[in-house]
Design an enzyme around this catalytic site. Structure first.
Site, short mmCIF file in Angstrom:
data_model
loop_
_atom_site.label_atom_id
_atom_site.label_comp_id
_atom_site.label_asym_id
_atom_site.label_seq_id
_atom_site.Cartn_x
_atom_site.Cartn_y
_atom_site.Cartn_z
N LEU A 33 0.79 -1.23 0.00
CA LEU A 33 0.00 0.00 0.00
C LEU A 33 0.83 1.28 0.00
CD1 LEU A 33 -2.82 -1.03 2.50
CD2 LEU A 33 -3.01 -0.85 0.02
N ASN A 74 -9.78 3.26 -4.03
CA ASN A 74 -9.64 2.12 -3.12
C ASN A 74 -9.09 2.66 -1.81
OD1 ASN A 74 -7.72 -0.04 -1.91
ND2 ASN A 74 -9.04 -1.23 -3.24
N CYS A 111 -6.07 -6.53 1.96
CA CYS A 111 -4.67 -6.45 1.52
C CYS A 111 -3.83 -7.41 2.36
CB CYS A 111 -4.12 -5.05 1.65
SG CYS A 111 -2.38 -5.00 1.15
N THR A 140 -3.75 -7.67 -13.21
CA THR A 140 -2.40 -8.00 -13.66
C THR A 140 -2.26 -8.04 -15.19
OG1 THR A 140 -2.21 -9.26 -11.62
CG2 THR A 140 -0.54 -9.68 -13.27
#
Lengths: 304, 256
Positions: free
Chosen positions: A73, A99, A130, A266
Site C-alpha cells: 500500500l 480504493n 490487503c 495483472t
C-alpha cells in the site's frame, strides 16, 4: 446496438469493465495506450489516511502464469491525493473510484470522509483484504465481525456507492459477503490476491522482502470464478468479479457466474490495452449470441 | 514522451557468444517512435511457460537510417533465452519507449566516461552516439570476465575511445573496471551500467573525484509504466519507481 451498461448500487457504468486497484495507477499511466473514457470505471491505487512507503524491495516475484507482489500500500496519503492527484483525474470521463485502506477503523473512516468530499469520485472500494500490511488490511477481511465493524463505521460517514473488496484467504467467503451486505455495503468486489510465497532455492532465501505476498494473474482465475459464483448466490447486492481476467472470454465467464461488473488487474501489465479489447470482446460475444444487453448474461450460467 | 504498444519484425539476430545476442528490429508499420538513450522497452515473450510478464530490455542503439531498434539480450532465463533464439522474420510485440534518459554534461572541456560491465554495456552505445553527435568524444571503459565476454568493440570504437579491463587479463588491464588506470584522468561526467556492486564502486570513485555520476538501475519490474510500484528503489525522497523515475538516477538521489 447492444446495451453494455450496468448498475452498481446507484452508480451507472457505461460497460462492466473496470480496472483493479494497484494495477492501473491513477489511469494516467495508461492514457497513451487507450481512451480511458471507454472504460466502465477506474479503481485507483489503494489510498490510506497517511503517507506509506510500502514494503522493502524486492516486492515482486514472477510465478507460472502469475506474479506475487508485496507492495504494501505505498501511497502519499489521502490529503496528497485530494490536493495533487484528484485535480488531474477528476475530468476523465469514466467512474473514478478510490480504493481505501487503513490500519484501524478510525483510519478507514477518516479517509472515506475525505474522499466523500470530492465531487467527482462517485464511489469507494473499501480494501479489507490487503495481504501485504502488518496492521489492518486483511485482518479485517478474514472474520465476519472484523469486516462488519469497518463497513458499519464507514457506512455512517460515506453516503455514496460503497464497494467492499473481499479477501479470498478465508474458509467461507460467502459468509463475509453476507456480513458486509448486512452492514449496508452497496456491492462486493472479489477476489483480492491469494497469499503465496516464492523461494530462491539456489540462494536459500525468499524472493520477497516480506517472505509472503499476494498472488495474482491468470493462475488465480479458477479460484476467483468459484468464489464469485458462491458469493453471487449468497447476496442480493451486485458482485464485481476479478482475479486473473485476461480476455473477453474470461470476463464473460465471470458475468455468467453472477458478476455484474468485472475488474482487470495483472493483465494490464502484459497488454496495456487489454481493457478496451475486453469491452469490444464482450460486445462481440453478445452480438454473436443474439443478446441485446449485457444484463442478459449476468448470472445466466446454465447448470443443468 | 508518448508510449506505444508496437509490433516489430526481427531483421537480424546475431549470436555474439553463448550468452548474448544482438537483435535488430524494424517496426512492422514502418514508424519508429522517438526514443532516448537510457530508455528501455518491455518485450512480450509468448512461448515460454515460465514467462508471464514482459521483459524489460535497454535500448542498445537506434539506427535511424535503417529505422532499426537494437537490443542486446543476455540469456538470463527461459524468456530471454527464447527471445535470443528467435529467427529473423519473427514478429515481437514491445511497449516503448519507457523510462527517462541521461543528463548531458555541463563541462565541455573534459571527456565524459561511460563505464559498462557485462550486459550493462547495452545502453551506453546509444548514449555515446548522442554525446558524439553533440560534439563530445566519449570514453568507454568496458569490463568483462574474459576477452570473449567483451561485446561489439568495433561499434564502441566508432563512437569514442575504448578502454578495457578483464578479470583474467585476457584483454586490456587485468582486474575490475574500478581498478583501471584511465580513472586517474579527469572526466566531465561518469555514466555507468552493470552489476550493482560495480555501479556502487563506480559511484564511490565518482564521489571521491567530485564528478557528477549517473547509474542505470535494473530492478525487477512488472508493469514498466509506474503503475504497480514493484520496482522501487530507496532514494532520498523514499521509494520511487525505477521504471518511471529511472532507470537513470544521479547517485546523489540514491541511498548508496
Amino acid at each position: 446496438m447492444v446495451d453494455l451498461s450496468v448498475k452498481i448500487g446507484n452508480l451507472g457504468l457505461k460497460n462492466p469493465v473496470m480496472t483493479a486497484s494497484g494495477t492501473f495507477g491513477y489511469g494516467l499511466e495508461f492514457a497513451d495506450f487507450i481512451d480511458l473514457s471507454r472504460l466502465g470505471g477506474i479503481i485507483v491505487k489503494g489510498t490510506t489516511l497517511n503517507h506509506r512507503e510500502g514494503n522493502l524491495y524486492p516486492r515482486m516475484a514472477e510465478t507460472p502464469s502469475g506474479m506475487l507482489n508485496a507492495v504494501g500500500l505505498q501511497n502519499k496519503g489521502v490529503e496528497y491525493f485530494a490536493e495533487h492527484i484528484y485535480p488531474q483525474i477528476k475530468d476523465i470521463d469514466t467512474n473514478m473510484i478510490v480504493n481505501v485502506s487503513g490500519a484501524c477503523v478510525e483510519d478507514y473512516v477518516a479517509t472515506a470522509e475525505r474522499i466523500a468530499s470530492l465531487d467527482k469520485i462517485p464511489a469507494i472500494e473499501l480494501n479489507i483484504s490487503c495481504p501485504n500490511v502488518k496492521q489492518g488490511g486483511m485482518a479485517f477481511g478474514t472474520s465476519c465481525e472484523g469486516a462488519a465493524s469497518v463497513v458499519s463505521a464507514v457506512r455512517k460517514v460515506y453516503p455514496k456507492t460503497l464497494i467492499v473488496k473481499l479477501s479470498p484467504n478465508v474458509t467461507d467467503i460467502a459468509s463475509i459477503a453476507k456480513a458486509v451486505e448486512a452492514e449496508g455495503a452497496d456491492s462486493v468486489s472479489l477476489i483480492n490476491t491469494l497469499m503465496g510465497m516464492s523461494i530462491d532455492a539456489e540462494r536459500r532465501r525468499p524472493r520477497l522482502s516480506t517472505i509472503t505476498g499476494g498472488l495474482s494473474g491468470a493462475c488465480v482465475k479458477p479460484v476467483a470464478l468459484r468464489m464469485v459464483w458462491q458469493v453471487a448466490n449468497a447476496v442480493k447486492i451486485p458482485v464485481i468479479g476479478l482475479g486473473g481476467i485476461s480476455s473477453a472470454t474470461d470476463a464473460v465467464e465471470f458475468l455468467l457466474a453472477g458478476a455484474t461488473a468485472i475488474q482487470i488487474g495483472t493483465a494490464n501489465f502484459i497488454d496495456p490495452a487489454i481493457t478496451v479489447k475486453v469491452v469490444e470482446g464482450i460486445e462481440e460475444y453478445l452480438k454473436r449470441h443474439n443478446f441485446n444487453s449485457v444484463q442478459d448474461i449476468i448470472g445466466a450460467l446454465e447448470v443443468r | 514522451m508518448k508510449k506505444y504498444i508496437k509490433d516489430f519484425v526481427l531483421t537480424e539476430n546475431k549470436q555474439l557468444h553463448s550468452a548474448y545476442a544482438l537483435m535488430k528490429f524494424r517496426p512492422q508499420d514502418g514508424e519508429l517512435p522517438d526514443m532516448l538513450p537510457g530508455q528501455f522497452v518491455e518485450v512480450r515473450i509468448d512461448d515460454s511457460t515460465t514467462t508471464y510478464l514482459r521483459r524489460p530490455i535497454s535500448i542498445h542503439n537506434i539506427d535511424s537510417n535503417n529505422k532499426e531498434l537494437w537490443l542486446l539480450v543476455r540469456r538470463a532465463g527461459d524468456g530471454t533465452n527464447r527471445l535470443a533464439s528467435y529467427k529473423e522474420g519473427t514478429i515481437v510485440n514491445m511497449v516503448l519507449p519507457l523510462g527517462n534518459t541521461f543528463t548531458m554534461p555541463a563541462d565541455k572541456q573534459h571527456q565524459p566516461l561511460l563505464i559498462g560491465g557485462g550486459v550493462g554495456v547495452a545502453p551506453l552505445l546509444y548514449w555515446g552516439k548522442v554525446l558524439q553527435e553533440q560534439g563530445l568524444r566519449p570514453a568507454f571503459l568496458l569490463g568483462a570476465r574474459t576477452d570473449k565476454d567483451l561485446l561489439q568493440l568495433d561499434d564502441f570504437e566508432a563512437v569514442g575511445d575504448v578502454y578495457l579491463s578483464t578479470e583474467d587479463g585476457s584483454a586490456g588491464e587485468k582486474g575490475f573496471v574500478t581498478q583501471h588506470s584511465v580513472l586517474q584522468q579527469q572526466f566531465s561526467y561518469i555514466y555507468t551500467c552493470g552489476p550493482k556492486p560495480m555501479m556502487q564502486a563506480v559511484a564511490r570513485i565518482a564521489r571521491e573525484k567530485d564528478v557528477p555520476c549517473e547509474v542505470s538501475l535494473e530492478n525487477m519490474m512488472a508493469c514498466g509504466v509506474g503503475a504497480c510500484l514493484c520496482c522501487v528503489e530507496d532514494t532520498v525522497e523514499g521509494h520511487v519507481c525505477v521504471c518511471k523515475e529511472g532507470p537513470i538516477f544521479n547517485i546523489d538521489r540514491l541511498q548508496w
